[in-house]
Structure formats: C-alpha cells, structure tokens
Design a protein around this motif. Structure first.
Motif, PDB file in Angstrom:
ATOM      1  N   PRO A  32       0.820  -1.214   0.000  1.00 60.61           N
ATOM      2  CA  PRO A  32       0.000   0.000   0.000  1.00 60.61           C
ATOM      3  C   PRO A  32       0.850   1.258   0.000  1.00 60.61           C
ATOM      4  CG  PRO A  32       0.192  -0.837   2.226  1.00 60.61           C
ATOM      5  CD  PRO A  32       0.966  -1.800   1.335  1.00 60.61           C
ATOM      6  N   GLY A  33       0.176   2.408   0.026  1.00 60.56           N
ATOM      7  CA  GLY A  33       0.850   3.678   0.210  1.00 60.56           C
ATOM      8  C   GLY A  33       1.459   4.284  -1.038  1.00 60.56           C
ATOM      9  N   SER A  34       1.305   3.670  -2.173  1.00 63.47           N
ATOM     10  CA  SER A  34       1.952   4.097  -3.419  1.00 63.47           C
ATOM     11  C   SER A  34       3.469   4.137  -3.279  1.00 63.47           C
ATOM     12  CB  SER A  34       1.442   5.466  -3.893  1.00 63.47           C
ATOM     13  OG  SER A  34       1.731   5.664  -5.266  1.00 63.47           O
ATOM     14  N   THR A  35       4.001   3.275  -2.397  1.00 60.00           N
ATOM     15  CA  THR A  35       5.454   3.174  -2.267  1.00 60.00           C
ATOM     16  C   THR A  35       6.080   2.683  -3.564  1.00 60.00           C
ATOM     17  OG1 THR A  35       5.101   2.663   0.068  1.00 60.00           O
ATOM     18  CG2 THR A  35       7.292   2.280  -0.796  1.00 60.00           C
ATOM     19  N   ILE A  36       5.310   2.019  -4.405  1.00 59.51           N
ATOM     20  CA  ILE A  36       5.801   1.609  -5.717  1.00 59.51           C
ATOM     21  C   ILE A  36       6.313   2.823  -6.489  1.00 59.51           C
ATOM     22  CG2 ILE A  36       3.537   1.792  -6.854  1.00 59.51           C
ATOM     23  CD1 ILE A  36       6.131  -0.980  -7.504  1.00 59.51           C
ATOM     24  N   GLY A  37       5.717   3.991  -6.212  1.00 58.55           N
ATOM     25  CA  GLY A  37       6.130   5.213  -6.882  1.00 58.55           C
ATOM     26  C   GLY A  37       7.448   5.771  -6.392  1.00 58.55           C
ATOM     27  N   ASN A  38       7.951   5.267  -5.253  1.00 58.73           N
ATOM     28  CA  ASN A  38       9.252   5.707  -4.755  1.00 58.73           C
ATOM     29  C   ASN A  38      10.410   4.964  -5.417  1.00 58.73           C
ATOM     30  OD1 ASN A  38       7.648   5.801  -1.605  1.00 58.73           O
ATOM     31  ND2 ASN A  38       8.213   7.604  -2.791  1.00 58.73           N
ATOM     32  N   LEU A  39      10.087   3.952  -6.188  1.00 59.45           N
ATOM     33  CA  LEU A  39      11.116   3.160  -6.855  1.00 59.45           C
ATOM     34  C   LEU A  39      11.331   3.665  -8.282  1.00 59.45           C
ATOM     35  CD1 LEU A  39       9.913  -0.421  -5.798  1.00 59.45           C
ATOM     36  CD2 LEU A  39      11.435   1.144  -4.565  1.00 59.45           C
ATOM     37  N   THR A  40      12.554   3.516  -8.777  1.00 63.91           N
ATOM     38  CA  THR A  40      12.777   3.804 -10.186  1.00 63.91           C
ATOM     39  C   THR A  40      11.966   2.821 -11.022  1.00 63.91           C
ATOM     40  OG1 THR A  40      14.646   2.281 -10.367  1.00 63.91           O
ATOM     41  CG2 THR A  40      15.139   4.548  -9.667  1.00 63.91           C
ATOM     42  N   ALA A  55      -1.561   2.757  -5.566  1.00 61.85           N
ATOM     43  CA  ALA A  55      -0.881   3.627  -6.531  1.00 61.85           C
ATOM     44  C   ALA A  55      -1.542   4.997  -6.534  1.00 61.85           C
ATOM     45  CB  ALA A  55      -0.927   3.019  -7.930  1.00 61.85           C
ATOM     46  N   ASP A  56      -0.751   6.029  -6.328  1.00 62.90           N
ATOM     47  CA  ASP A  56      -1.253   7.393  -6.372  1.00 62.90           C
ATOM     48  C   ASP A  56      -1.313   7.841  -7.825  1.00 62.90           C
ATOM     49  OD1 ASP A  56      -2.220   9.752  -5.372  1.00 62.90           O
ATOM     50  OD2 ASP A  56      -0.259  10.565  -4.838  1.00 62.90           O
ATOM     51  N   MET A  57      -2.357   8.596  -8.139  1.00 66.54           N
ATOM     52  CA  MET A  57      -2.599   8.963  -9.526  1.00 66.54           C
ATOM     53  C   MET A  57      -2.184  10.413  -9.794  1.00 66.54           C
ATOM     54  SD  MET A  57      -3.723   5.993 -10.214  1.00 66.54           S
ATOM     55  CE  MET A  57      -4.335   6.056 -11.914  1.00 66.54           C
ATOM     56  N   VAL A  58      -1.860  10.710 -11.046  1.00 65.92           N
ATOM     57  CA  VAL A  58      -1.521  12.072 -11.458  1.00 65.92           C
ATOM     58  C   VAL A  58      -2.719  12.987 -11.222  1.00 65.92           C
ATOM     59  CG1 VAL A  58      -0.940  13.535 -13.435  1.00 65.92           C
ATOM     60  CG2 VAL A  58       0.160  11.287 -13.171  1.00 65.92           C
ATOM     61  N   LYS A  59      -2.433  14.178 -10.682  1.00 67.15           N
ATOM     62  CA  LYS A  59      -3.492  15.155 -10.408  1.00 67.15           C
ATOM     63  C   LYS A  59      -2.888  16.560 -10.444  1.00 67.15           C
ATOM     64  CE  LYS A  59      -4.257  12.959  -6.651  1.00 67.15           C
ATOM     65  NZ  LYS A  59      -3.097  12.028  -6.834  1.00 67.15           N
ATOM     66  N   ASP A  60      -3.583  17.575  -9.938  1.00 62.54           N
ATOM     67  CA  ASP A  60      -3.082  18.936 -10.051  1.00 62.54           C
ATOM     68  C   ASP A  60      -1.799  19.122  -9.233  1.00 62.54           C
ATOM     69  OD1 ASP A  60      -3.922  20.690  -7.365  1.00 62.54           O
ATOM     70  OD2 ASP A  60      -5.210  18.954  -7.747  1.00 62.54           O
ATOM     71  N   SER A  83      14.601  11.414  -2.529  1.00 61.23           N
ATOM     72  CA  SER A  83      13.444  10.548  -2.772  1.00 61.23           C
ATOM     73  C   SER A  83      12.635  11.072  -3.945  1.00 61.23           C
ATOM     74  CB  SER A  83      12.556  10.480  -1.518  1.00 61.23           C
ATOM     75  OG  SER A  83      11.496   9.565  -1.676  1.00 61.23           O
ATOM     76  N   ALA A  84      11.970  10.157  -4.627  1.00 67.23           N
ATOM     77  CA  ALA A  84      11.046  10.498  -5.701  1.00 67.23           C
ATOM     78  C   ALA A  84       9.742   9.760  -5.463  1.00 67.23           C
ATOM     79  CB  ALA A  84      11.616  10.128  -7.063  1.00 67.23           C
ATOM     80  N   ALA A  85       8.642  10.387  -5.808  1.00 64.53           N
ATOM     81  CA  ALA A  85       7.324   9.770  -5.653  1.00 64.53           C
ATOM     82  C   ALA A  85       6.614   9.838  -6.995  1.00 64.53           C
ATOM     83  CB  ALA A  85       6.513  10.482  -4.571  1.00 64.53           C
ATOM     84  N   ARG A  86       6.702   8.735  -7.734  1.00 68.07           N
ATOM     85  CA  ARG A  86       6.100   8.682  -9.066  1.00 68.07           C
ATOM     86  C   ARG A  86       4.589   8.536  -8.958  1.00 68.07           C
ATOM     87  NH1 ARG A  86       6.844   4.207 -13.417  1.00 68.07           N
ATOM     88  NH2 ARG A  86       7.741   3.076 -11.662  1.00 68.07           N
ATOM     89  N   LYS A  87       3.872   9.207  -9.845  1.00 68.02           N
ATOM     90  CA  LYS A  87       2.418   9.123  -9.910  1.00 68.02           C
ATOM     91  C   LYS A  87       2.023   8.431 -11.209  1.00 68.02           C
ATOM     92  CE  LYS A  87       2.678  11.382  -6.128  1.00 68.02           C
ATOM     93  NZ  LYS A  87       2.529  10.659  -4.842  1.00 68.02           N
ATOM     94  N   PHE A  88       0.827   7.870 -11.217  1.00 67.25           N
ATOM     95  CA  PHE A  88       0.443   6.991 -12.315  1.00 67.25           C
ATOM     96  C   PHE A  88      -0.828   7.466 -13.005  1.00 67.25           C
ATOM     97  CE2 PHE A  88       3.011   4.500  -9.451  1.00 67.25           C
ATOM     98  CZ  PHE A  88       3.841   3.790 -10.306  1.00 67.25           C
TER      99      PHE A  88
END
Length: 316
Positions: free
Chosen positions: A156-164, A188-193, A275-280
């Motif tokens: 959970p947590g969109s931690t997948i987005g913290n990975l390259t 997964a956190d989604m792209v937004k404003d 750190s990076a937090a990628r959005k999907f």
C-alpha cells in the motif's frame, strides 16, 4: 535529536551506499535509509497531516473494499506486506479476514518492525505473525513458515512510486516468481493537479522536512559523518516529464562534510536527491503490471479517482 558525530552503531552498507551517492556528479541518497526508528515514526506522523491525502484516501478505499480484498487470501494462507511500517492499513484487511492464517510484515527497520509485530500478536492471536527484516527492493527470501503457504502480496501507500521504473519492474517480477502467489494488492497514487501533489510532500508544519532531513542525522550516528542538518533545506518539486515529485536537500551555504573519513564538498544551492514519488495514470499502471507478468484485474478508487488500489493477478 541533534547532529552529533558520535558513532553509535556503524552500518557498513549505509556508508558504502552513501559514499557512492554523495561522490557522484549529481549527489543522491537512497530513500531506503530514511526509515530508521525515528524516520519510521516521522513518516507515520506525515500520514496524519491534512496535506497528505494518500493515506486517508487509500484507507477509505481499503475500508470500503476490505471484505473483497481479504477474500483474495485463500483460507489459511498468508498476507505478505512490503514495507509494512506500523501495519496500520493492514489491520483493515486482517479485521475482515478471520480466515487468514499468517501475516508477514517485511520492513528494513528491525526494531520498529519487531515492536509492531509484538502489538499485532496481541491483537490477532489466531494469526501467525512472522516479521521479516529485509530490504524489499532486493530479492526477499521468505521464511519457511510463509514460503509454503498460498499468499497474497500487499504493497500500500503508493510506495511503488518511490522506486525507479527499473526497480519497480524488478520488484513486481520478483513477487510474481514467489511460489504460491495468488494476487498482489497494490496502492498507486494517480496524477493530479500540481498544487495538491507538492503540498503533500512539503507540509506547512515541516514534518516532511524533518523526515527527509533525518537521513543526515542517521549518517552522523551510523556513518561517522558530521553533517549540520541546519545547513540543508528540504525542497519538493513536481517533475512533469517523469510524472513524479522529487525531494531534495539543498545545501544552504558552501560547506564540506566528512563521512567515514572522506571529505565531500557542497556548493551553496547544491542538491542531494533523496526521494522520488512517481504518480500513475491508468495506462502507465497497466503497462507497469503487464511488463512484470501481471494483469490488473480490478481497480478500486475514491470518488475523485485520486488514488487507486489495484488487484493484480499473475499471468498464467
């Protein structure tokens, strides 16, 4: 906690990783080192901040779909969580899954993990709680008590987005290869404003700044470094080209730091990428899963479609 240079417990892996990153042309520190005991506690504080929508949004999705998600675990099977932290969200699934036989929280922060596991044993005496100290970004060997069971992974947590992208692919591919894997529940956190995204990683109370800056305090404690944490400022920016939030520590003056006997120079304004937090988007999430051998069977979202809890199943 201050920036003492006293070396309490030398961590050779941390030292090697930090030296590699900080001696590169573009300085970096791996986000996995953020999660010592203090860092884990600070992150839990972040999840309660008003700006940090991902946690409460995902928690609502999990509550609304707890029964269906818990049923993904076969009777007597195991729920395996990657980067479990305080296992707060997991309790929603455990509460709805009295058929679950075992829970395997995987985390790199040993003391925090074991404290959490003790609390879970008291709360869920019928479930076998098997904590696994490991870096989930590397291949994880499950103990026999978990490996032999049919299992569902929970991330959970969109931690997948913290990975390259490469590490995310490797992680999903590695979990796909686990024996007895039935499904993968992926937040997964989604792209937004942009305003909403940046505020979530640069809160008004400065908790995220403390969390990111804590890595310097850890280096002082465990890597024989002499960082002055006040000499670095936290900055979060939206990187539209890569669909991610980037978090840096910026040197606010010309300075040099010693780490394990090595001198590292910093110019004023020079960043350390921490750190990076990628959005999907829906398409990028489906593509990530497919490339690693998974189908996106279901997507559970909030009313604003800000966050997604996806159910992945292995491609046969």
């Amino acid at each position: 906690m201050d920036g003492s240079t006293q070396l309490e417990a030398r961590d050779d892996a941390l030292i090697a990783d930090a030296l590699t990153g900080l001696r590169a042309d573009a300085k970096t520190l791996s986000p996995k080192w953020l999660y010592d005991h203090r860092g884990s506690a600070l992150f839990e504080e972040i999840t309660r901040l008003p700006e940090y929508y991902p946690t409460r949004t995902e928690a609502g999705i999990l509550r609304d779909n707890a029964t269906a998600l818990a049923r993904l675990v076969p009777p007597g099977g195991a729920l395996i969580e990657l980067g479990s932290g305080a296992s707060i969200k997991t309790r929603t699934l455990l509460d709805a899954g009295n058929h679950i036989g075992a829970y395997g929280p995987i985390d790199i922060s040993r003391d925090f993990l074991f404290e959490t596991a003790d609390g879970l044993r008291n709360a869920y005496p019928a479930i076998d709680i098997v904590p696994v100290v490991a870096d989930f970004t590397a291949p994880v060997t499950l103990p026999d008590r978990l490996a032999a069971l049919p299992k569902v992974a929970f991330f959970p947590g969109s931690t997948i987005g913290n990975l390259t992208p490469a590490r995310a692919h490797a992680l999903l591919s590695g979990i796909r290869a686990w024996p007895g894997i039935k499904a993968f529940i992926l937040g997964a956190d989604m792209v937004k404003d942009t305003r909403t995204l940046v505020a979530a990683y640069d809160d008004a109370q400065g908790v995220t700044a403390k969390f990111i800056g804590n890595i310097l305090i850890r280096l002082n404690r465990e890597a024989d470094a002499d960082f002055d944490p006040a000499g670095f400022d936290h900055k979060a920016t939206w990187n539209a080209a890569r669909a991610r939030i980037d978090m840096h520590l910026l040197s606010n003056r010309d300075q040099h730091v010693t780490l394990d006997g090595h001198v590292i120079e910093f110019a004023k304004g020079e960043p350390i990428h921490v750190s990076a937090a990628r959005k999907f988007t829906v398409d990028s999430l489906v593509a990530l899963a497919a490339d690693a051998g998974w189908d996106v069977r279901q997507r559970h979202v909030d009313d604003g479609a800000r966050f997604s809890v996806a159910v992945l199943t292995p491609v046969r």
